[in-house]
Design an enzyme around this catalytic site. Sequence first.
Site, PDB file in Angstrom:
ATOM      1  N   HIS A  96      -1.626  -1.658  -4.045  1.00  0.00           N
ATOM      2  CA  HIS A  96      -2.561  -1.010  -3.923  1.00  0.00           C
ATOM      3  C   HIS A  96      -2.582   0.827  -3.436  1.00  0.00           C
ATOM      4  CE1 HIS A  96      -6.435  -1.930  -0.596  1.00  0.00           C
ATOM      5  NE2 HIS A  96      -5.915  -0.764   0.240  1.00  0.00           N
ATOM      6  N   MET A 127      -8.556   7.973   0.323  1.00  0.00           N
ATOM      7  CA  MET A 127      -9.292   8.516   1.360  1.00  0.00           C
ATOM      8  C   MET A 127     -10.169  10.322   1.549  1.00  0.00           C
ATOM      9  SD  MET A 127      -6.987   7.325   4.210  1.00  0.00           S
ATOM     10  CE  MET A 127      -6.650   5.873   4.157  1.00  0.00           C
ATOM     11  N   MET A 173     -11.783   4.443  -0.030  1.00  0.00           N
ATOM     12  CA  MET A 173     -12.319   4.685   0.747  1.00  0.00           C
ATOM     13  C   MET A 173     -13.134   6.205   1.551  1.00  0.00           C
ATOM     14  SD  MET A 173      -9.327   3.652   3.950  1.00  0.00           S
ATOM     15  CE  MET A 173      -8.568   3.336   1.660  1.00  0.00           C
ATOM     16  N   ASP A 180      -4.541   3.647  -1.563  1.00  0.00           N
ATOM     17  CA  ASP A 180      -6.086   4.059  -0.901  1.00  0.00           C
ATOM     18  C   ASP A 180      -6.316   5.726  -0.920  1.00  0.00           C
ATOM     19  OD1 ASP A 180      -6.484   1.193   1.064  1.00  0.00           O
ATOM     20  OD2 ASP A 180      -4.400   2.227   1.531  1.00  0.00           O
ATOM     21  N   ASP A 239      -7.081  -6.380   4.010  1.00  0.00           N
ATOM     22  CA  ASP A 239      -6.437  -4.973   4.669  1.00  0.00           C
ATOM     23  C   ASP A 239      -6.055  -4.086   5.766  1.00  0.00           C
ATOM     24  OD1 ASP A 239      -5.371  -2.591   4.049  1.00  0.00           O
ATOM     25  OD2 ASP A 239      -6.673  -1.829   2.727  1.00  0.00           O
ATOM     26  N   MET A 295     -11.694  -5.477   6.056  1.00  0.00           N
ATOM     27  CA  MET A 295     -11.483  -5.446   6.678  1.00  0.00           C
ATOM     28  C   MET A 295     -10.514  -5.286   7.807  1.00  0.00           C
ATOM     29  SD  MET A 295      -9.902  -2.132   4.827  1.00  0.00           S
ATOM     30  CE  MET A 295      -8.992  -1.692   6.270  1.00  0.00           C
ATOM     31  N   HIS A 341      -8.444   1.317  -3.792  1.00  0.00           N
ATOM     32  CA  HIS A 341      -9.379   0.969  -2.916  1.00  0.00           C
ATOM     33  C   HIS A 341      -9.733   2.590  -2.610  1.00  0.00           C
ATOM     34  CE1 HIS A 341      -9.614   0.004   2.655  1.00  0.00           C
ATOM     35  NE2 HIS A 341     -10.875   0.053   1.700  1.00  0.00           N
ATOM     36  N   SER A 378       0.844  -1.207  -0.414  1.00  0.00           N
ATOM     37  CA  SER A 378       0.185  -0.058   0.152  1.00  0.00           C
ATOM     38  C   SER A 378       0.837   1.107  -0.486  1.00  0.00           C
ATOM     39  CB  SER A 378      -0.626   0.048   1.113  1.00  0.00           C
ATOM     40  OG  SER A 378      -1.330   0.853   1.626  1.00  0.00           O
TER      41      SER A 378
HETATM   42  C1  DX5 Z   1      -6.481   1.775   5.414  1.00  0.00           C
HETATM   43  C2  DX5 Z   1      -5.751   0.730   4.406  1.00  0.00           C
HETATM   44  C3  DX5 Z   1      -5.142   0.309   4.290  1.00  0.00           C
HETATM   45  C4  DX5 Z   1      -3.406   0.382   4.687  1.00  0.00           C
HETATM   46  C5  DX5 Z   1      -2.728  -0.293   5.710  1.00  0.00           C
HETATM   47  O1  DX5 Z   1      -7.114   2.603   6.136  1.00  0.00           O
HETATM   48  O2  DX5 Z   1      -6.862   0.752   3.856  1.00  0.00           O
HETATM   49  O3  DX5 Z   1      -4.536  -0.764   3.556  1.00  0.00           O
HETATM   50  O4  DX5 Z   1      -2.742   1.150   3.932  1.00  0.00           O
HETATM   51  O5  DX5 Z   1      -1.168  -0.656   6.058  1.00  0.00           O
HETATM   52  P1  DX5 Z   1      -0.631  -1.396   7.076  1.00  0.00           P
HETATM   53  O6  DX5 Z   1      -0.677  -2.307   6.397  1.00  0.00           O
HETATM   54  O7  DX5 Z   1       0.520  -0.673   7.179  1.00  0.00           O
HETATM   55  O8  DX5 Z   1      -1.725  -1.822   8.432  1.00  0.00           O
HETATM   56 ZN    ZN Z   2      -6.362  -0.377   1.400  1.00  0.00          ZN
END
Ligand code: DX5
Ligand code: ZN
Length: 215
Positions: free
Chosen positions: A32, A36, A67, A34, A174, A136, A65, A7
């Site tokens: 990956h 947000m 969010m 993310d 994840d 998750m 992903h 990620s």
């Molecule tokens: C959290 C994200 C993850 C995050 C995981 O909300 O969706 O993808 O980057 O990070 P680690 O592996 O450090 O928990």
């Molecule tokens: Zn993620």
Amino acid sequence: MLEIAPSILAADFANLGENIEIVEKAGIKYLHIDVMDGRFVPSISFGMPLITSIRKKSKMIFDVHLMIEEPERYIGEFVKCGADIITVHAESCKHLDRVIAQIHETGCKAAVALNPATSLSVLEYVLDQLDMVLIMSVNPGFGGQKYIPYSTEKIKTLKSMITKKGLSTLIEVDGGVNASNAREVMEAGCDIAVMGSAIFGGDILENYRKVQKVL
Ligand code: DX5
Ligand code: ZN
């Protein structure tokens, strides 16, 4: 076999291109990403412009992903900037079936993510339409959190739902996955483990070797 999806949330943004090149050259297939929005989750990460620029440098499978609230507003844009798989949260879609169809219409792979407290039952009628389910294993919003132990049971139950229906839906996990629990997650039925800090925190290749050793 467990695939790793590093990620980039945990990458060094000042050297993002180089960080991605390292994982790509190491033979890792998935990246990956993310996104947000500061609404669905408390934090804000990055969006389309960043994905557009890394797409020019990488041939990895971009696993985006989302969010974000009402992700249906942005599906087209994320496809345009280079997503290969789009994951939406069941909790952020009023019309989940419609959003899954919308993603497929673009030619992209569709996945649904479930927060830790969300029941697998929300997938009952749509599971056969999905390319992947993202479990998750932390509450979304931040990297570097601790793996929630009951996630393992949830992965096992999902795996048996998929097998019973004769599907080949992939399971992605994840949050808080690292060398110490990757094996447990894989044995529970996970196909793709997202790893942020466990890969990008420190020496990337050394971290990757540590993970490979336990698989
Ligand atoms: C959290 C994200 C993850 C995050 C995981 O909300 O969706 O993808 O980057 O990070 P680690 O592996 O450090 O928990
Ligand atoms: Zn993620």
